[in-house]
Design an enzyme around this catalytic site. Structure first.
Site, short mmCIF file in Angstrom:
data_model
loop_
_atom_site.label_atom_id
_atom_site.label_comp_id
_atom_site.label_asym_id
_atom_site.label_seq_id
_atom_site.Cartn_x
_atom_site.Cartn_y
_atom_site.Cartn_z
N GLU A 77 -3.80 3.72 -3.03
CA GLU A 77 -4.20 4.53 -1.92
C GLU A 77 -4.49 3.28 -0.59
OE1 GLU A 77 -3.83 7.37 -1.20
OE2 GLU A 77 -3.12 8.16 -3.05
N LYS A 126 -10.49 3.20 1.42
CA LYS A 126 -10.10 4.45 1.03
C LYS A 126 -10.39 4.73 -0.19
CE LYS A 126 -6.17 7.85 1.74
NZ LYS A 126 -4.59 7.86 2.16
N GLU A 185 -5.88 0.62 4.45
CA GLU A 185 -7.22 1.15 4.48
C GLU A 185 -8.10 0.57 3.20
OE1 GLU A 185 -7.25 5.12 6.44
OE2 GLU A 185 -5.19 5.41 5.44
N GLU A 224 3.78 13.34 6.37
CA GLU A 224 3.43 11.93 5.63
C GLU A 224 4.58 11.55 4.61
OE1 GLU A 224 -0.13 11.79 3.47
OE2 GLU A 224 -1.43 12.58 5.29
#
Length: 331
Positions: free
Chosen positions: A317, A311, A308, A257
């Protein structure tokens, strides 16, 4: 005046770096596919988007069978995580064999499995930490018994390494060493890489006094006093240094990642994110490597395919996506 204006416009347009996924740019790069959102395209649409954009590698965070079905025949190289809730059960060899049969062997004829990831950013004090190595061992045994070439690994974060400046001083923390040492031995014995999530963004926002934005975004001119042009290489090399000190100098690292948020916090801007992803794409695919591992591409997964919106955690995030929910490119 008109000619001058045209020339100025041409200069501006030529300086704008557009994030594209050409065959050359995706030689060793993939994109993580997270699903913590209520506005995302269907699994089949997502796989079709990977194919249409020429993105050759995908990481998913659970063995989702709808995604696996959509991947059939796509030739997309898949890295697949084990869900955390199942880790303890996989310490039973029979359960691990059943898991491999259900999620890997059953699809292996037309899904290209590259890595199975057992544990994502697990720390030695986590409840699941004792289960990581036994589960890795059992899953690898089941995969080998099925005559598959897929490798089993785990993904760490960079906080398991301390004394990372200069990078050559990097060493696993006193708490992490007893946990990570046997895992590293397993990887060496099985010819598998270590996976690592590497985020210059978080290092930058947590230490803006010592880390400049250009250094974090790959835009610094020249190298610093320790010979580094960018923070990504320095963070990666600190893990390589830690591996050397634990007796695994030749173990490969796959960056599982790396990304930059476009909103939600300090430095989290669309322009910064676009610059980071563009430069990371080109750096990872180039032949420069890092100062400790020069002259070769860096296997890297960009995080992430979409924002997202469900999340948990800090606002940043929810803003790591490269594409919008309508499948248009954010950059």
């Amino acid at each position: 005046m008109f000619v001058s204006a045209i020339l100025l416009l041409v200069g501006i347009l030529s300086s704008i770096r557009v994030l594209e996924f050409t065959a050359a740019q995706t030689q060793v790069v993939g994109i993580c596919y997270g699903v913590n959102g209520n506005n995302l395209p269907s699994k089949q649409e997502v796989v079709d988007l990977y194919k249409s954009k020429g993105i050759p590698r995908m990481r998913i965070y659970s063995p989702d069978e709808e995604t696996l079905q959509a991947l059939r025949g796509s030739n997309i190289e898949l890295t697949m995580d084990v869900t955390g809730e199942t880790l303890q059960s996989l310490t039973d060899p029979n359960v691990a064999t059943d898991w491999v049969h259900r999620y890997v062997t059953s699809y292996s004829q037309d899904v290209n499995f590259k890595y199975i990831v057992v544990g994502n950013e697990v720390h030695p004090n986590y409840d699941v930490a004792p289960y990581i190595l036994p589960a890795m061992t059992n899953i690898q045994n089941a995969i080998s018994s099925a005559n598959l070439q897929t490798k089993v690994s785990t993904a760490i974060d960079t906080t398991l390494v301390t004394d990372s400046y200069p990078p050559n001083n990097g060493v696993f923390t006193a708490d992490a060493s007893p946990y990570i040492g046997p895992i590293i031995n397993f990887l060496v014995n099985n010819g598998a890489p270590l996976l690592a999530n590497v985020y210059p963004y978080f290092a930058y926002v947590n230490n803006q006094q010592d880390i400049s934005l250009p250094y974090a975004l790959f835009t610094q001119q020249g190298t610093n006093d320790i010979g580094y042009q960018n923070l990504f290489d320095a963070m990666l090399d600190s893990i390589y240094a830690a591996l050397e000190k634990i007796g695994a100098p030749n173990l490969e690292i796959v960056v599982s990642e790396s990304g930059w948020p476009s909103a939600g916090g300090d430095g989290a801007l669309v322009d910064n994110a676009r610059i980071y992803y563009y430069n990371l794409l080109n750096h990872a695919n180039g032949e420069i490597g890092t100062p400790k591992r020069p002259g070769r591409p860096i296997q890297t997964f960009l995080f992430a395919m979409f924002d997202e919106n469900q999340k948990p955690g800090a606002e940043t995030e929810r803003h790591f996506g490269l594409f919008n929910p309508d499948k248009s490119s954010k950059y």
